[in-house]
Enzyme design. Structure first.
Site, short mmCIF file in Angstrom:
data_model
loop_
_atom_site.label_atom_id
_atom_site.label_comp_id
_atom_site.label_asym_id
_atom_site.label_seq_id
_atom_site.Cartn_x
_atom_site.Cartn_y
_atom_site.Cartn_z
N HIS A 473 0.34 -1.27 -0.25
CA HIS A 473 -0.08 -0.46 -0.74
C HIS A 473 1.10 1.00 -0.53
CE1 HIS A 473 -3.72 2.19 0.89
NE2 HIS A 473 -2.99 3.25 2.12
N GLU A 474 1.76 1.25 0.96
CA GLU A 474 2.41 2.44 0.80
C GLU A 474 3.58 2.58 0.26
OE1 GLU A 474 1.45 4.65 2.98
OE2 GLU A 474 0.90 3.35 4.27
N HIS A 477 2.08 4.40 -2.96
CA HIS A 477 1.84 6.08 -2.69
C HIS A 477 2.85 6.30 -3.34
CE1 HIS A 477 -2.16 6.79 -0.20
NE2 HIS A 477 -1.57 5.86 0.67
N HIS A 480 3.44 6.73 -7.17
CA HIS A 480 2.32 7.56 -7.44
C HIS A 480 3.75 8.71 -7.44
CE1 HIS A 480 -1.36 9.91 -7.47
NE2 HIS A 480 -0.90 9.97 -9.03
#
Length: 685
Positions: A473-474, A477, A480
């Site tokens: 998940h991290e 980010h 991105h």
């Protein structure tokens, strides 16, 4: 005005020639760096607001971006260290300087001369000749000036500025209280027999923690790597209750008065409401949604209520099964809040014949990182390799990301382990953002921060499958931020991305943790080196949606509480936030906690993390991420063509266009909720 490279400046916070110089940074560097940068920035703004400075990108926008980026980088390092290496000295320096930073940004946002320059540029013939990213940057700035009170009267501006400063102080205090309250409690056990059921590696870690304190026995804390397995596995019910009570009453009236967040919540809500009304909005929720995909608070509430209606039948079924199992198999006729994780783990083990602990043995840290990097390299065509940099802790790793030709794309720090100087949770933050500077590209750098258990007993750290999901998940980010191709800092990476779409890449990446072709390459038993057995993977897959109904309504409970708090809750109306939460629970929760539960007092996402009236974003973006991932499912999961499209249309464009446009460019249509319901096993036959 070109960027001033301060290579010879003795203050490492003022050196912007490369990576942060963590080994050289001392607390006493903070105040001089902040004051110097603020002085330089104000001088820059004085020049830019002169009538003779033309309202063009080169003469006006670019110099202001340069100045603000330097300040953001220096203060970003300070804020990062405050989050991961807190100390009384650093906390004092942070709290001394934070009001100065807030005051500067408030002044900036309310500077009518700057605002007029942006509007003049927007109205000029030059605007059409700018790149889409530059035009989006200007549109965002004009919007943000309005949201910062630029059009208010002098008296209202002054009040708005005071509110902004106080809100920043209260958010920091909320976070610090929670960290201190978390660290204030420890369960020290002297009798080994009281640890029945707890996995051996967790016991080992607890013994090492006690030894570090100069004590015998075992020390359990409220930090996640200690608290979560204790609640899942400890047979002794009285100790589970003791741990649970300590955890859910952190920073409340049941602990040290100076760490109680109750009054802060009321103050934060009241100030947000007052600020919204100064801006001409009815409530903070309306303000919060201006830069988001969702249009109105009611639209968000309708979305959440619709999901709740779909999820509740599944949640009730989950809870009934758990209650019956606990009564018959565990001798627990009354299922209490401190029994939920324990009974759930026992039910999962009984139903699917495996436990989290068994799975954990197959996820040693080096293999997990290698497997995660393999996924990213395969679908996005990049290469990830270890790199060298100064760090703030010996456990921190540093990596570089290169393209297919070996050109540097970005770099990132990875800080995996829990420490008592580190706030809880997991997050990605930026160290350096991508931008074009003097004809060259400044490559982005990210911080990836988690709170996993450190290695113990000479073995590598082992991750639960949930922790692997958190890591992916991290890293989503991080991708991105790192894989952007936008050169305007205001909309590169995650900048300018609507808050309710910013979780799309992170939640998208989690899906790969459920694919055999991924897990077979990222698992190796810590003792035998054997990969995860296919039979165990099939059990995990069968259990993937175990209690997904309960988990969904719990997220919806938090989201509804957050939105109602900031939309139609009257902080002076006699009803308390606790009563509002109780009302929402009575409608959407299936497992009601005891009356002493003070969840809101540690809900740092909305009171200290910028998610106020935005917590719904997790579910909103999950619709986008599940639908986006369904294209990969259709094309063979590790599909480079789909990966290239996702990178080109979502990651690379950052905030340079509306998120819905990016999604439609990738998926070829509007998002649908079907994939989310299917992924969560909530589609009835």
């Amino acid at each position: 005005m070109k960027e001033k490279m301060k290579t010879n400046d003795p203050n490492p916070l003022l050196d912007f020639t490369g990576l942060p110089r963590f080994a050289a940074i001392k607390t006493e560097h903070i105040t001089p760096a902040v004051e110097r940068l603020l002085e330089e920035n104000r001088a820059c703004i004085d020049t830019l607001t002169q009538p003779q400075t033309p309202a063009t990108w080169a003469a006006f926008v670019a110099p202001l971006e340069d100045a603000n980026e330097r300040l953001a980088r220096a203060w970003g390092v300070v804020g990062h260290l405050h989050g991961v290496l807190d100390s009384p000295e650093l906390r004092a320096a942070y709290n001394e300087n934070q009001p100065k930073i807030v005051q500067y940004y408030t002044e900036l946002g309310q500077n009518l001369q700057l605002f007029e320059k942006y509007k003049a540029l927007k109205a000029s013939p030059d605007f059409a000749a700018l790149t889409p990213a530059q035009r989006k940057t200007i549109d965002n700035e004009i919007r943000d000036f309005r949201l910062s009170g630029a059009e208010l009267s002098a008296e209202k501006k002054q009040r708005f500025a005071a509110i902004s400063e106080e809100l920043a102080r209260l958010a920091t205090k909320f976070s610090e209280n929670l960290l201190d309250a978390t660290n204030a409690f420890a369960l020290n056990v002297e009798d080994r027999s009281e640890l029945a059921g707890i996995p051996e590696d967790v016991i080992e870690t607890a013994h090492a923690a006690a030894e570090k304190d100069g004590r015998s026995g075992w020390k359990f804390s409220l930090q996640a790597p200690s608290y979560v397995p204790f609640m899942q596995y400890a047979d002794k019910r009285e100790l589970r209750e003791q741990m649970y009570r300590a955890y859910v009453t952190r920073a409340s009236e049941f602990g040290k008065p100076e760490l109680d967040n109750t009054a802060l919540i009321t103050q934060i809500l009241g100030l947000h409401h007052e600020a919204a009304q100064l801006l001409g909005y009815a409530n903070h929720a309306e303000v919060s949604l201006v830069p988001k995909m969702a249009q109105t608070p009611q639209q968000v509430l309708d979305f959440l209520e619709d999901l709740a209606a779909k999820a509740l039948p599944f949640a009730r079924k989950d809870y009934a099964e758990l209650r019956d199992f606990a009564a018959v198999e565990l001798g627990l006729p009354e299922l209490e809040a401190w029994d939920l994780a324990y009974a759930s783990e026992k039910l999962r083990a009984a139903r699917y014949a495996f436990s989290d602990q068994e799975v954990k043995q197959y996820f040693p840290e080096p293999k997990v990182f290698q497997g995660m990097f393999r996924v990213v390299e395969t679908i996005f065509g990049v290469r990830i390799e270890p790199d060298a940099a100064e760090t703030w802790d010996p456990a921190v790793r540093f990596f570089r990301v290169s393209d297919g030709e070996g050109n540097l794309v970005g770099q990132f720090y990875l800080d995996p382990y829990a420490r008592d100087t580190k706030r809880g949770g997991a997050w990605m933050d930026e160290a350096i953002s991508r931008r074009r500077l003097d004809g060259r590209v400044q490559t982005p750098v990210a911080y990836l921060t988690c709170n996993f258990s450190a290695p113990v007993g000479g073995k590598p750290a082992l991750f639960t499958h949930d922790e692997v999901l958190t890591l992916f998940h991290e890293f989503g980010h991080g991708l991105h931020h790192l894989l952007t191709r936008v050169d305007c800092v205001g909309v590169s990476g995650i900048h300018g991305v609507e808050w309710d779409a910013v979780e799309l890449p992170s939640q998208f990446m989690e899906n790969f943790c459920w694919e055999w072709q991924v897990l077979e390459h990222m698992t190796a038993h810590v003792d035998s080196g054997e990969p995860l057995p296919r039979a165990l993977f099939e059990k995990m897959l069968a259990a993937k949606n175990f209690q997904s109904g309960m988990q969904t309504v719990r997220q919806l409970e938090f989201s509804l509480f957050d939105m109602h708090l900031h939309y139609d809750f009257d902080v002076a109306g006699g009803k308390t936030p606790q009563q509002l939460l109780d009302e929402i629970r009575s409608r959407v929760a299936v497992a009601l906690p005891p009356a002493y539960n003070r969840f809101q007092n540690n809900f740092s996402h909305i009171f200290a993390g910028g998610y106020g009236a935005g917590y719904y974003s997790y579910k909103w973006a999950e619709v986008l991420s599940a639908d986006a991932y369904s294209l990969f499912e259709e094309n063979g999961v590790l599909d480079r063509r789909s990966g290239n499209s996702f990178r080109d249309e979502i990651l690379a464009v950052g905030g340079s266009r509306p998120a819905l446009e990016s999604f439609k460019a990738f998926r070829g249509r509007e998002p649908k909720v079907d994939a989310l319901l299917r992924h969560n096993g909530m589609i009835t036959a």
